[in-house]
Design a protein around this motif. Structure first.
Motif, PDB file in Angstrom:
ATOM      1  N   ARG A 107       0.860  -1.180   0.000  1.00  0.00           N
ATOM      2  CA  ARG A 107       0.000   0.000   0.000  1.00  0.00           C
ATOM      3  C   ARG A 107       0.898   1.233   0.000  1.00  0.00           C
ATOM      4  NH1 ARG A 107      -2.730  -3.547   3.466  1.00  0.00           N
ATOM      5  NH2 ARG A 107      -1.725  -2.652   5.315  1.00  0.00           N
ATOM      6  N   PRO A 108       1.164   1.796  -1.181  1.00  0.00           N
ATOM      7  CA  PRO A 108       2.081   2.940  -1.248  1.00  0.00           C
ATOM      8  C   PRO A 108       1.423   4.215  -0.750  1.00  0.00           C
ATOM      9  CG  PRO A 108       1.172   2.487  -3.408  1.00  0.00           C
ATOM     10  CD  PRO A 108       0.675   1.391  -2.502  1.00  0.00           C
ATOM     11  N   GLN A 109       2.253   5.115  -0.313  1.00  0.00           N
ATOM     12  CA  GLN A 109       1.789   6.441   0.088  1.00  0.00           C
ATOM     13  C   GLN A 109       2.839   7.457  -0.331  1.00  0.00           C
ATOM     14  OE1 GLN A 109       1.383   6.234   4.376  1.00  0.00           O
ATOM     15  NE2 GLN A 109       3.581   6.040   4.717  1.00  0.00           N
ATOM     16  N   VAL A 110       2.436   8.697  -0.468  1.00  0.00           N
ATOM     17  CA  VAL A 110       3.350   9.775  -0.824  1.00  0.00           C
ATOM     18  C   VAL A 110       3.355  10.775   0.328  1.00  0.00           C
ATOM     19  CG1 VAL A 110       3.905  11.597  -2.465  1.00  0.00           C
ATOM     20  CG2 VAL A 110       2.922   9.439  -3.283  1.00  0.00           C
ATOM     21  N   VAL A 111       4.534  11.008   0.874  1.00  0.00           N
ATOM     22  CA  VAL A 111       4.668  11.961   1.977  1.00  0.00           C
ATOM     23  C   VAL A 111       5.614  13.078   1.547  1.00  0.00           C
ATOM     24  CG1 VAL A 111       4.313  10.142   3.681  1.00  0.00           C
ATOM     25  CG2 VAL A 111       6.642  10.769   3.051  1.00  0.00           C
ATOM     26  N   THR A 112       5.421  14.239   2.114  1.00  0.00           N
ATOM     27  CA  THR A 112       6.357  15.335   1.906  1.00  0.00           C
ATOM     28  C   THR A 112       7.359  15.313   3.046  1.00  0.00           C
ATOM     29  OG1 THR A 112       4.707  16.681   0.779  1.00  0.00           O
ATOM     30  CG2 THR A 112       6.632  17.820   1.656  1.00  0.00           C
ATOM     31  N   TYR A 113       8.602  15.037   2.712  1.00  0.00           N
ATOM     32  CA  TYR A 113       9.643  14.932   3.730  1.00  0.00           C
ATOM     33  C   TYR A 113      10.058  16.334   4.164  1.00  0.00           C
ATOM     34  CZ  TYR A 113      14.279  14.133   5.724  1.00  0.00           C
ATOM     35  OH  TYR A 113      15.382  14.134   6.554  1.00  0.00           O
ATOM     36  N   GLU A 114      10.014  16.564   5.466  1.00  0.00           N
ATOM     37  CA  GLU A 114      10.262  17.906   5.992  1.00  0.00           C
ATOM     38  C   GLU A 114      11.584  18.015   6.734  1.00  0.00           C
ATOM     39  OE1 GLU A 114       6.801  18.291   8.381  1.00  0.00           O
ATOM     40  OE2 GLU A 114       5.478  18.760   6.685  1.00  0.00           O
ATOM     41  N   GLY A 115      12.402  16.973   6.698  1.00  0.00           N
ATOM     42  CA  GLY A 115      13.660  16.989   7.439  1.00  0.00           C
ATOM     43  C   GLY A 115      13.585  16.086   8.652  1.00  0.00           C
ATOM     44  N   GLY A 116      14.738  15.825   9.266  1.00  0.00           N
ATOM     45  CA  GLY A 116      14.782  14.921  10.406  1.00  0.00           C
ATOM     46  C   GLY A 116      14.560  13.496   9.966  1.00  0.00           C
TER      47      GLY A 116
END
Length: 419
Positions: A107-116
């Motif tokens: 189950r893929p998802q797309v996240v916006t990576y914000e650092g850390g």
């Protein structure tokens, strides 16, 4: 970090073709099965992935689309005007997913990576310690699984990128490119890969696999590889009467394994260092079985590793009785660098294509195998291009969306250089 599910992303008109394809492909189960290496494909579900790709290629207008009983998909893309006399260039990617982590129901998802930390789920994340260049991806959209399975960017990212290239070229035949041959093959993860690809029918003079990792990486060296199955035969008796009579097969394994240098295990090696990897053990007093992977870049060192295992087995046999240890060695692939003499221009063209797309090329030795190693030894020179995928074979696997999209641009620049 807000996560968007695949359906939401795929429905957006702003989603790129390659991302839409990738999200679709990873949801099709197609694992290879190491317990059924005798058949191709090893898992019948690989047929579904092959059929999907064949249907899409036909819909795009590719020529000579075939899908055979072994789940091999092949197709051709005619050359652009004025390039029909150029030699055919091939692209190869594999449709199977690895078995080192849960691999069904992705189950893929797309996240916006914000650092850390890159947070995939409540209990799964990727840290900068694990991926040192992770902070440089801040602000990018990143595809992950939901943390319960691998993502299968290895190699469905490569499949999506090649398919996106084909779609782009067939939509605009004026884009410069030579005749292209495309192959999607099963069972790469269990060492079979492109073994049944008919090279004469495929018709390529040279090719690239699209099965690498971080954007910009280029592989023309890889491990030489073998798998070794070790069987230890003991003699079980009641432990109360065991003195001078019991031979514990588990202890035989321990003695054998202790003779292989601890510093030569995967967790202690990098770069051009080879290894012995014990990846499975099961047994009782009467019989114990252990599975090893043996890897090295240097041909002489590779043979030396196999010789050392044979010597260790013989020594345990002399101590406890001949026939107590049996080794079965299966040679899998060789370092493709041994057979790329005269085809170095393939590496130079790939570097130039990356630079044309503002990507810095980095040649790294592939600490694994690709179909390209096997194909190169069969006479089809075949370096390996990156897909952008990271942390393959794990629930932490991810791929930045800009890397997916940049790879398609690199492939387009590459084919233009051959026109």
């Amino acid at each position: 970090m807000k996560a968007l599910d695949a359906e939401t992303v795929m429905a957006s008109p702003d989603t790129s073709d390659v991302l839409r394809r990738f999200l679709r492909y990873v949801q099709v189960d197609s694992p290879s099965d190491p317990d059924h290496e005798e058949r191709v494909p090893s898992d019948p579900s690989e047929h579904a992935m092959a059929a999907l790709l064949a249907d899409e290629l036909r819909a795009l207008g590719a020529d000579d689309v075939t899908v055979d009983d072994h789940a091999y998909v092949t197709a051709r893309v005619p050359a652009s005007p004025g390039a029909a006399d150029r030699q055919t260039l091939g692209f190869v990617a594999h449709i199977d997913t690895a078995h080192d982590a849960p691999n069904r129901g992705v189950r893929p998802q797309v996240v916006t990576y914000e650092g850390g930390d890159l947070v995939i789920s409540d209990n799964v994340s990727v840290t900068p310690a694990a991926v040192p260049d992770l902070p440089s991806l801040a602000g990018q959209a990143v595809v992950t699984s939901d943390g319960t399975t691998l993502l299968s960017a290895d190699d469905k990212a490569g499949v999506a990128e090649v398919m996106a290239l084909v779609a782009r070229l067939l939509a605009d035949p004026s884009l410069p490119h030579p005749p292209l041959a495309v192959a999607f093959v099963p069972d790469e993860e269990i060492g079979h890969g492109a073994a049944l690809l008919d090279l004469d029918a495929f018709g390529a003079a040279y090719a690239y696999t699209v099965d690498g990792e971080a954007l910009g990486e280029l592989n023309y060296e890889c491990f030489s590889a073998a798998s070794v199955e070790a069987v230890f035969t003991g003699e079980g008796v009641h432990p109360g009467d065991a003195k001078d009579r019991m031979v514990n097969a588990i202890r035989l394994f321990e003695e054998f394994d202790a003779m292989l240098p601890a510093a030569g295990r995967p967790e202690h090696t990098a770069g051009y260092e080879g290894y012995f990897h014990c990846h499975g053990v099961s047994g009782t007093v009467d019989e114990c079985r252990a599975s090893y992977l043996v890897r090295d870049f240097d041909a002489a060192s590779f043979e030396g590793r196999l010789d050392l295992m044979a010597a260790a087995a013989a020594y345990v046999g002399r101590l406890h009785g001949e026939g107590r240890v049996r080794l079965t060695v299966r040679r899998e692939y060789r370092n493709m660098a041994e057979r790329l003499d005269g085809a170095e221009f393939l590496v130079d063209r790939a570097k130039a294509a990356m630079e044309a797309c503002d990507v810095t090329p980095v040649c790294v030795p592939a600490r694994g195998g690709t179909d390209g190693a096997q194909l190169t030894f069969r006479g089809l020179p075949c370096p390996n291009l990156a897909t952008g995928g990271r942390l393959a074979h794990s629930v932490r696997e991810f791929v930045p969306v800009p890397a997916l999209e940049a790879t398609v641009d690199i492939l387009q620049a590459l084919v233009a250089s051959f026109a």
